[in-house]
Design a protein around this motif. Structure first.
Motif, PDB file in Angstrom:
ATOM      1  N   GLU A 198      -2.683  -4.379   8.153  1.00 23.19           N
ATOM      2  CA  GLU A 198      -2.119  -3.368   7.067  1.00 23.19           C
ATOM      3  C   GLU A 198      -3.316  -3.634   6.506  1.00 23.19           C
ATOM      4  OE1 GLU A 198       0.621  -2.181   6.932  1.00 23.19           O
ATOM      5  OE2 GLU A 198       0.978  -2.441   8.575  1.00 23.19           O
ATOM      6  N   GLY A 199      -4.229  -4.499   6.079  1.00 26.09           N
ATOM      7  CA  GLY A 199      -5.676  -4.706   5.017  1.00 26.09           C
ATOM      8  C   GLY A 199      -5.675  -5.069   3.953  1.00 26.09           C
ATOM      9  N   TYR A 200      -5.154  -6.407   4.111  1.00 23.47           N
ATOM     10  CA  TYR A 200      -4.883  -6.851   2.989  1.00 23.47           C
ATOM     11  C   TYR A 200      -6.182  -8.049   3.092  1.00 23.47           C
ATOM     12  CZ  TYR A 200       0.463  -5.643   1.295  1.00 23.47           C
ATOM     13  OH  TYR A 200       1.426  -5.259   1.661  1.00 23.47           O
ATOM     14  N   ASP A 201      -6.320  -8.031   1.175  1.00 18.66           N
ATOM     15  CA  ASP A 201      -7.424  -8.926   1.288  1.00 18.66           C
ATOM     16  C   ASP A 201      -7.622 -10.674   1.513  1.00 18.66           C
ATOM     17  OD1 ASP A 201      -9.686  -6.327  -0.022  1.00 18.66           O
ATOM     18  OD2 ASP A 201      -7.362  -5.721  -1.168  1.00 18.66           O
ATOM     19  N   ALA A 207       7.576 -15.280   6.907  1.00 24.77           N
ATOM     20  CA  ALA A 207       6.908 -14.799   8.651  1.00 24.77           C
ATOM     21  C   ALA A 207       7.650 -14.446   9.628  1.00 24.77           C
ATOM     22  CB  ALA A 207       5.825 -15.875   9.234  1.00 24.77           C
ATOM     23  N   PRO A 208       9.301 -15.155   9.064  1.00 23.91           N
ATOM     24  CA  PRO A 208      10.193 -14.704   9.896  1.00 23.91           C
ATOM     25  C   PRO A 208      10.725 -13.294  10.295  1.00 23.91           C
ATOM     26  CG  PRO A 208      11.028 -17.024   9.269  1.00 23.91           C
ATOM     27  CD  PRO A 208       9.202 -16.336   8.361  1.00 23.91           C
ATOM     28  N   ALA A 209      10.915 -12.922   8.925  1.00 22.25           N
ATOM     29  CA  ALA A 209      10.965 -11.492   8.889  1.00 22.25           C
ATOM     30  C   ALA A 209      10.105 -10.934   9.261  1.00 22.25           C
ATOM     31  CB  ALA A 209      11.583 -11.372   7.376  1.00 22.25           C
ATOM     32  N   LEU A 210       8.314 -11.250   9.506  1.00 20.02           N
ATOM     33  CA  LEU A 210       7.859 -10.136   9.969  1.00 20.02           C
ATOM     34  C   LEU A 210       7.767 -10.247  11.860  1.00 20.02           C
ATOM     35  CD1 LEU A 210       5.079 -10.375   7.677  1.00 20.02           C
ATOM     36  CD2 LEU A 210       6.191  -8.780   7.460  1.00 20.02           C
ATOM     37  N   VAL A 211       7.518 -11.584  11.972  1.00 23.04           N
ATOM     38  CA  VAL A 211       7.593 -11.702  13.413  1.00 23.04           C
ATOM     39  C   VAL A 211       8.561 -11.624  14.235  1.00 23.04           C
ATOM     40  CG1 VAL A 211       6.676 -13.635  14.948  1.00 23.04           C
ATOM     41  CG2 VAL A 211       5.435 -13.288  13.091  1.00 23.04           C
ATOM     42  N   LEU A 263       5.026  -4.853   4.525  1.00 23.63           N
ATOM     43  CA  LEU A 263       4.014  -4.608   4.024  1.00 23.63           C
ATOM     44  C   LEU A 263       3.361  -3.378   3.061  1.00 23.63           C
ATOM     45  CD1 LEU A 263       2.516  -6.735   7.642  1.00 23.63           C
ATOM     46  CD2 LEU A 263       3.530  -7.447   5.411  1.00 23.63           C
ATOM     47  N   ARG A 264       3.673  -2.097   3.582  1.00 21.41           N
ATOM     48  CA  ARG A 264       3.444  -0.697   2.869  1.00 21.41           C
ATOM     49  C   ARG A 264       2.872  -1.804   1.061  1.00 21.41           C
ATOM     50  NH1 ARG A 264       7.112   4.591   2.152  1.00 21.41           N
ATOM     51  NH2 ARG A 264       4.935   5.119   1.224  1.00 21.41           N
ATOM     52  N   PHE A 265       1.448  -1.170   1.524  1.00 15.52           N
ATOM     53  CA  PHE A 265       1.104  -0.799   0.551  1.00 15.52           C
ATOM     54  C   PHE A 265      -0.295   0.659   0.268  1.00 15.52           C
ATOM     55  CE2 PHE A 265      -2.418  -3.222   2.231  1.00 15.52           C
ATOM     56  CZ  PHE A 265      -3.158  -3.046   1.626  1.00 15.52           C
ATOM     57  N   ALA A 295       0.087 -13.510   9.590  1.00 10.22           N
ATOM     58  CA  ALA A 295      -1.301 -13.375   8.538  1.00 10.22           C
ATOM     59  C   ALA A 295      -1.898 -12.294   9.368  1.00 10.22           C
ATOM     60  CB  ALA A 295      -1.713 -14.442   8.753  1.00 10.22           C
ATOM     61  N   LYS A 296      -1.840 -12.210  11.004  1.00  8.60           N
ATOM     62  CA  LYS A 296      -2.918 -11.603  11.512  1.00  8.60           C
ATOM     63  C   LYS A 296      -2.087 -10.116  11.697  1.00  8.60           C
ATOM     64  CE  LYS A 296      -5.859 -10.652  14.332  1.00  8.60           C
ATOM     65  NZ  LYS A 296      -7.893 -10.397  13.994  1.00  8.60           N
ATOM     66  N   MET A 297      -0.737  -9.827  11.135  1.00 10.40           N
ATOM     67  CA  MET A 297      -0.227  -8.419  10.646  1.00 10.40           C
ATOM     68  C   MET A 297      -0.805  -8.039   9.676  1.00 10.40           C
ATOM     69  SD  MET A 297       3.540  -9.835  12.358  1.00 10.40           S
ATOM     70  CE  MET A 297       4.350  -7.441  11.549  1.00 10.40           C
ATOM     71  N   GLY A 298      -0.675  -8.994   7.892  1.00 14.35           N
ATOM     72  CA  GLY A 298      -1.750  -8.527   6.944  1.00 14.35           C
ATOM     73  C   GLY A 298      -2.439  -7.813   7.502  1.00 14.35           C
TER      74      GLY A 298
END
Length: 334
Positions: A89-92, A46-50, A58-60, A83-86
């Protein structure tokens, strides 16, 4: 990215998040073999993202659905933002790592060390659940160090369930935070499947997947028949992807397998590889995940040799892949 609806229960069988292994190319390969198993990213902190702006992690590809994002962290607000970023991006699914024992995660106060602070885990989960609409799940151990799993695991599950978690993946081993390497922590502590079965019985409203020591689809089927909600397979799915995933859609999900043999998988991967090369990527980034496709079959050694020796060289492309595939074809024809 738009999520597509699923009319299946993908978490009945899943491929574990594995650091340095389950990147987007690995997941594309696994999705080529099984259209139904749930796939996981490597752990992303989470720190890496935020704080680190590492959104590229997060690319997929939309082809990977259903795919879950595994997060590492211990700050509820930061995890909620990640989590909001994920979700964006469209994660299930968003999964919290409470099982990784490496020094790196211990120094960051996340991973398996969080087994010692179930209230904090519950707070983290509640914060994510309040922020996203996709499922929030937890992957944990049965305990760490001198903890008594019979005591700590029910307490842990009770607290995360009260926070709103509905699915948990349990690696059926303790983790020793001192004295064992991450590799040893995957192999040395004894498996306790019976405790996980007991937890599924004690928490019938939780969907529990069992993880650890599952090295064949026969073993996965046996565990599913024992009453757990799902099975997660790790290293075996990576080292021998065809043997593990090639018949999963039929045997576990009751559907049709996309391919009848691994040669078709290789040919099916070519458009993805060409697109990657066109972006300036290297062949090895994808073929390193394909080494075990023909494990135990004639020509498998030559397949691995040609790819391992040639795929890292500048300019390596589809021709090298087809040369390696010819070794398999020649052995099959012999």
């Amino acid at each position: 990215m738009e999520r597509k609806p699923h009319h299946i229960v993908p978490w009945r069988l899943s491929v574990a998040p594995m650091m340095d292994w389950t990147d987007r190319h690995c997941r594309f390969l696994h999705r080529s073999i099984s259209r139904r198993a749930l796939l996981y990213t490597e752990m992303v902190t989470a720190p890496a993202l935020v704080r680190g702006g590492a959104r590229h992690l997060l690319r997929f590809d939309a082809f990977e659905h259903p795919v879950a994002l595994q997060l590492g962290g211990s700050d509820p607000a930061e995890l909620a933002e990640a989590a909001k970023m994920g979700e964006g991006e469209g994660y299930d699914e968003i999964n919290l790592n409470v099982g990784c024992p490496s020094d790196r995660v211990q120094s960051g106060t996340f991973g398996a060390v969080l087994m010692k602070t179930p209230d904090l885990v519950a707070e983290c989960c509640a914060a994510m659940i309040a922020t996203v609409d996709v499922p929030v799940t937890v992957k944990c151990r049965i305990g760490v160090d001198d903890q008594d799993p019979v005591v700590v695991l029910p307490d842990f599950l009770e607290k995360v369930q009260a926070a709103g978690v509905r699915r948990v993946i349990i690696h059926a081993r303790k983790a020793w935070l001192q004295g064992l390497s991450p590799k040893e922590n995957r192999e040395v502590p004894p498996l306790d499947y019976s405790l996980v079965f007991a937890m599924q019985a004690q928490f019938p409203e939780l969907h529990i997947s069992i993880n650890g020591g599952v090295e064949s689809i026969d073993k996965a089927s046996e565990l599913l028949d024992s009453g757990v909600g799902g099975v997660m397979i790790g290293r075996a799915a990576y080292h021998s992807p065809w043997d593990i995933l090639g018949d999963v859609d039929r045997r576990v999900f009751g559907g049709a397998n996309p391919y009848e043999e691994p040669r078709e998988v290789v040919l099916g991967m070519i458009p993805h590889i060409e697109a990657h090369l066109a972006e300036g990527g290297r062949l090895h980034s994808i073929t390193r995940h394909m080494m075990g496709l023909f494990l135990g079959r004639p020509g498998a050694r030559a397949w691995r040799r040609i790819l391992s020796e040639g795929a890292t060289k500048p300019g390596a492309g589809i021709d090298l892949l087809l040369t390696a595939l010819e070794e398999i074809d020649q052995r099959d024809a012999a």
